[in-house]
Write a protein that holds these residues in place. Sequence first.
Motif, PDB file in Angstrom:
ATOM      1  N   ALA A 223       8.512  -1.644  -4.967  1.00  0.00           N
ATOM      2  CA  ALA A 223       8.347  -3.046  -4.564  1.00  0.00           C
ATOM      3  C   ALA A 223       6.981  -3.533  -5.011  1.00  0.00           C
ATOM      4  O   ALA A 223       5.963  -2.872  -4.756  1.00  0.00           O
ATOM      5  CB  ALA A 223       8.479  -3.153  -3.058  1.00  0.00           C
TER       6      ALA A 223
ATOM      7  N   VAL B  54       4.223  -6.283  -4.496  1.00  0.00           N
ATOM      8  CA  VAL B  54       3.823  -7.360  -3.580  1.00  0.00           C
ATOM      9  C   VAL B  54       2.419  -7.817  -3.960  1.00  0.00           C
ATOM     10  O   VAL B  54       1.691  -7.108  -4.659  1.00  0.00           O
ATOM     11  CB  VAL B  54       3.850  -6.905  -2.092  1.00  0.00           C
ATOM     12  CG1 VAL B  54       5.236  -6.475  -1.673  1.00  0.00           C
ATOM     13  CG2 VAL B  54       2.841  -5.808  -1.828  1.00  0.00           C
TER      14      VAL B  54
ATOM     15  N   ALA C  27       9.099  -8.150  -4.345  1.00  0.00           N
ATOM     16  CA  ALA C  27       9.730  -8.213  -3.013  1.00  0.00           C
ATOM     17  C   ALA C  27       9.107  -9.294  -2.153  1.00  0.00           C
ATOM     18  O   ALA C  27       7.886  -9.463  -2.118  1.00  0.00           O
ATOM     19  CB  ALA C  27       9.604  -6.857  -2.349  1.00  0.00           C
TER      20      ALA C  27
ATOM     21  N   ILE D 172      11.100  -4.295   1.262  1.00  0.00           N
ATOM     22  CA  ILE D 172       9.848  -3.533   1.170  1.00  0.00           C
ATOM     23  C   ILE D 172       9.978  -2.213   1.922  1.00  0.00           C
ATOM     24  O   ILE D 172       9.564  -1.155   1.439  1.00  0.00           O
ATOM     25  CB  ILE D 172       8.679  -4.385   1.735  1.00  0.00           C
ATOM     26  CG1 ILE D 172       8.473  -5.600   0.820  1.00  0.00           C
ATOM     27  CG2 ILE D 172       7.412  -3.570   1.845  1.00  0.00           C
ATOM     28  CD1 ILE D 172       7.618  -6.670   1.405  1.00  0.00           C
TER      29      ILE D 172
ATOM     30  N   ILE E  64       5.336   1.074  -2.604  1.00  0.00           N
ATOM     31  CA  ILE E  64       4.967  -0.346  -2.685  1.00  0.00           C
ATOM     32  C   ILE E  64       3.698  -0.439  -3.526  1.00  0.00           C
ATOM     33  O   ILE E  64       2.754   0.319  -3.319  1.00  0.00           O
ATOM     34  CB  ILE E  64       4.694  -0.900  -1.262  1.00  0.00           C
ATOM     35  CG1 ILE E  64       5.950  -0.742  -0.389  1.00  0.00           C
ATOM     36  CG2 ILE E  64       4.244  -2.348  -1.313  1.00  0.00           C
ATOM     37  CD1 ILE E  64       5.676  -0.836   1.091  1.00  0.00           C
TER      38      ILE E  64
ATOM     39  N   HIS F 254       4.916   1.674   3.291  1.00  0.00           N
ATOM     40  CA  HIS F 254       4.553   0.618   4.232  1.00  0.00           C
ATOM     41  C   HIS F 254       3.586   1.159   5.303  1.00  0.00           C
ATOM     42  O   HIS F 254       2.528   0.566   5.557  1.00  0.00           O
ATOM     43  CB  HIS F 254       5.823   0.060   4.873  1.00  0.00           C
ATOM     44  CG  HIS F 254       5.566  -0.945   5.951  1.00  0.00           C
ATOM     45  ND1 HIS F 254       5.049  -2.189   5.691  1.00  0.00           N
ATOM     46  CD2 HIS F 254       5.745  -0.883   7.300  1.00  0.00           C
ATOM     47  CE1 HIS F 254       4.919  -2.860   6.820  1.00  0.00           C
ATOM     48  NE2 HIS F 254       5.339  -2.080   7.818  1.00  0.00           N
TER      49      HIS F 254
ATOM     50  N   TYR G 213      -2.777  -5.695   2.007  1.00  0.00           N
ATOM     51  CA  TYR G 213      -1.367  -5.493   2.368  1.00  0.00           C
ATOM     52  C   TYR G 213      -1.145  -5.870   3.832  1.00  0.00           C
ATOM     53  O   TYR G 213      -0.171  -6.529   4.183  1.00  0.00           O
ATOM     54  CB  TYR G 213      -0.959  -4.030   2.141  1.00  0.00           C
ATOM     55  CG  TYR G 213       0.512  -3.815   2.447  1.00  0.00           C
ATOM     56  CD1 TYR G 213       1.495  -4.203   1.543  1.00  0.00           C
ATOM     57  CD2 TYR G 213       0.928  -3.286   3.674  1.00  0.00           C
ATOM     58  CE1 TYR G 213       2.837  -4.055   1.835  1.00  0.00           C
ATOM     59  CE2 TYR G 213       2.266  -3.139   3.987  1.00  0.00           C
ATOM     60  CZ  TYR G 213       3.216  -3.518   3.054  1.00  0.00           C
ATOM     61  OH  TYR G 213       4.546  -3.382   3.344  1.00  0.00           O
TER      62      TYR G 213
ATOM     63  N   TYR H 272       1.377  -8.625   5.097  1.00  0.00           N
ATOM     64  CA  TYR H 272       2.409  -8.238   6.060  1.00  0.00           C
ATOM     65  C   TYR H 272       2.375  -9.171   7.259  1.00  0.00           C
ATOM     66  O   TYR H 272       3.394  -9.690   7.699  1.00  0.00           O
ATOM     67  CB  TYR H 272       2.174  -6.784   6.469  1.00  0.00           C
ATOM     68  CG  TYR H 272       3.015  -6.342   7.645  1.00  0.00           C
ATOM     69  CD1 TYR H 272       4.411  -6.330   7.561  1.00  0.00           C
ATOM     70  CD2 TYR H 272       2.421  -5.953   8.842  1.00  0.00           C
ATOM     71  CE1 TYR H 272       5.188  -5.939   8.634  1.00  0.00           C
ATOM     72  CE2 TYR H 272       3.193  -5.565   9.919  1.00  0.00           C
ATOM     73  CZ  TYR H 272       4.576  -5.558   9.815  1.00  0.00           C
ATOM     74  OH  TYR H 272       5.349  -5.179  10.885  1.00  0.00           O
TER      75      TYR H 272
ATOM     76  N   PHE I 181       5.494 -11.328   5.303  1.00  0.00           N
ATOM     77  CA  PHE I 181       6.704 -10.550   5.594  1.00  0.00           C
ATOM     78  C   PHE I 181       6.997 -10.506   7.100  1.00  0.00           C
ATOM     79  O   PHE I 181       8.112 -10.680   7.533  1.00  0.00           O
ATOM     80  CB  PHE I 181       6.575  -9.116   5.084  1.00  0.00           C
ATOM     81  CG  PHE I 181       5.968  -9.040   3.725  1.00  0.00           C
ATOM     82  CD1 PHE I 181       6.410  -9.883   2.717  1.00  0.00           C
ATOM     83  CD2 PHE I 181       4.956  -8.142   3.452  1.00  0.00           C
ATOM     84  CE1 PHE I 181       5.850  -9.809   1.463  1.00  0.00           C
ATOM     85  CE2 PHE I 181       4.397  -8.069   2.201  1.00  0.00           C
ATOM     86  CZ  PHE I 181       4.830  -8.906   1.199  1.00  0.00           C
TER      87      PHE I 181
END
Length: 643
Positions: free
Chosen positions: A427, A429, A589, A595, A601, A615, A625, A629, A633
């Motif tokens: 993924a 990101v 993603a 994810i 990732i 993750h 990240y 997040y 996300f």
Amino acid sequence: MQDFRGLDLGAGSGGSPGGGGNRWRMRELAQNEHFDWAIFRRALRAFIPYWPYTIIVTIVILAASFGGVLPAWLTQKIIDDGIARRSMSLIVEYTLALILISIATGLLGVLQTWLSNLIAQNVMADYRISLFRHLQRQTVGFFASRQAGDLVSRVTNDVTAIQSVVTTTLVGFVSNLLNIAATLFLMFSMNWRLAILAVIVVPGFVIPTQRVGKSRQKLQGQIQQWLSKMTVQLSESLGVSGALLIRIFNRQGAEEKEFDDSNRTLRDLQVRQALVGRWLFMWLNMFSSIGPALLWMYGGWLVLQGEIGLGTIVAFTALLSRLYGPLSQLAQLHVSILSSVALFRRIFGIMDVEPEVKDGTRTIADNSVQGRIRLSKVSFSYHPAAQDAEPDAGRGRPEGGDAAEPPVARWALRNIDLAIEPGETVALVGPSGAGKTTLLNLIPRFSDPAEGALEVDGMDTRTLTLHALRAQMGLVPQDPFFFHDTVANNLQLAKETATRAEMEAACRAAQIHDTIAALPEGYDTVVGERGYRLSGGERQRLAIARVLLQGPKIVLLDEATSALDTVIERKIQDALAVLLEGRTALVIAHRLSTILKADKIVVMEKGRIAAIGTHAELVESDPLYKQLYETQFHIEDGLRQQG
Ligand SMILES: Nc1ncnc2c1ncn2[C@@H]1O[C@H](COP(=O)(O)OP(=O)(O)OP(=O)(O)O)[C@@H](O)[C@H]1O
């Protein structure tokens, strides 16, 4: 009255963009053009395959030119030999010859039109196909940096205008020249003194025609600019978005004034243009009477001296129109030649763009790789000429210097090292503009990196043919495109031989079969541009079905960002699960569920890889990240949970 048909003097001849659009366009092209031998020679090369036709056309024109002057000569014979000697048999003989010659020159005219159109249409067809072929070899970036309308116009309008290059410029040049030669030959062989008298009047035609041609051309350019300004204003203000903007900001009055100004300027220019032509007409009329008048005076004196017969003067006055008309047209020919050069310059402008991505030579069977991908020290730039700056340099303005142009970032990707094993889902990101799409586009070689290399199963992607490389992978873009065609034909783009059963199986797996089956004509419903409108979620699932049908080992996916309701979201997740199963996948993603399912990732920031991990690892260790997040996300996931 002489033959001035080629002069394009009619008041409304160029004012309207509708009728005679080609001529109007040719004049515009000639505006700022200068003659370029190299382009002209290169343009003529396209005619080489048709040289036999060209030779025949030239012979036909030659015959037609001599055929065209013969009636004048026969008239002289009828008067001086037939009537003067009171011989009815000679009169009948010459009259019959006159009729036969006019039939023959008529037939030659038809032959000439047919052959010159044959050449023009063949050259046009050749140019269209080579332009289209050339455009097919261009990268996606080429189309991103150009207006589709402009490219379409070059392949259609510019190529269509080649017709007039052949019929007006080339044929016009040869036939006018030969007409003049034939006429002068006959004039001088009949009576050299009268011939000189006829030629003395020539500058009176040619010089003003040229001058007026130039000023009409200039006015035409201005008219065209104002017309296009008006067209832009009309299309903007009459479109829904423009109409809304004008009303919101109460701009109706200002818009009316602007339109009124353009309208009035256009009116004045058109009146001026019409008058320029009228003055010339008056001048030409005057000269076309002066020529014969002088001939009659001097010729009459020669007849009285017994040096020539009356028929010679009559023949000369008939020949005058065959001299002055072609001469005036030749004087104007530079406009057509310059427009032709401009036209070919535009066509060659496209032909000379070398495709950025060069094809490789190695072929492998479709879907034959395992799916290992490796990027080593990959750097990519959209602006190779820009200064070496950090990738984000273009976005921030220098402190306190808001007037300065921000520097353009050189690198969209810098030193990317990434290895993806067969069957892995990775993924991507990162914040907007981090370089995720740019990275994805390098894998099918939509562009090539400036530095570094990409490998698929250990093979440098540049060594493979583009066909072989792209046959290993499927792409689901964020907003999938479908041609204006049936669902079935759109699916068959992925696999030409796909049966209806295979299509249905792929669509079932992509959770879209029921939707398609419920369309008015099922798989035969026309979708795409103006066809049946599929929703965003449906389009993405249909695109997934298309890739499933192709069955590649590598999947490139740009996930949709739009929030969808839970039922649709579920369907998409199920479709994705089938798509990613057992394939190597690189996914931009946007959804937490995607994810979380990824094997790893990759967090991107400003064209570089900021972190790689799972993750759980990244939430702990990577602040960027964690921020993504929490702000993207997580919230999105929370919304979905609520939904
Ligand atoms: N065709 C292009 N010409 C010039 N610059 C481009 C082009 N496409 C992208 N860029 C620039 O390259 C950088 C990376 O863009 P890219 O589209 O790869 O980012 P992204 O991470 O996919 O962003 P998003 O999530 O918003 O789609 C950006 O600064 C962008 O402005």
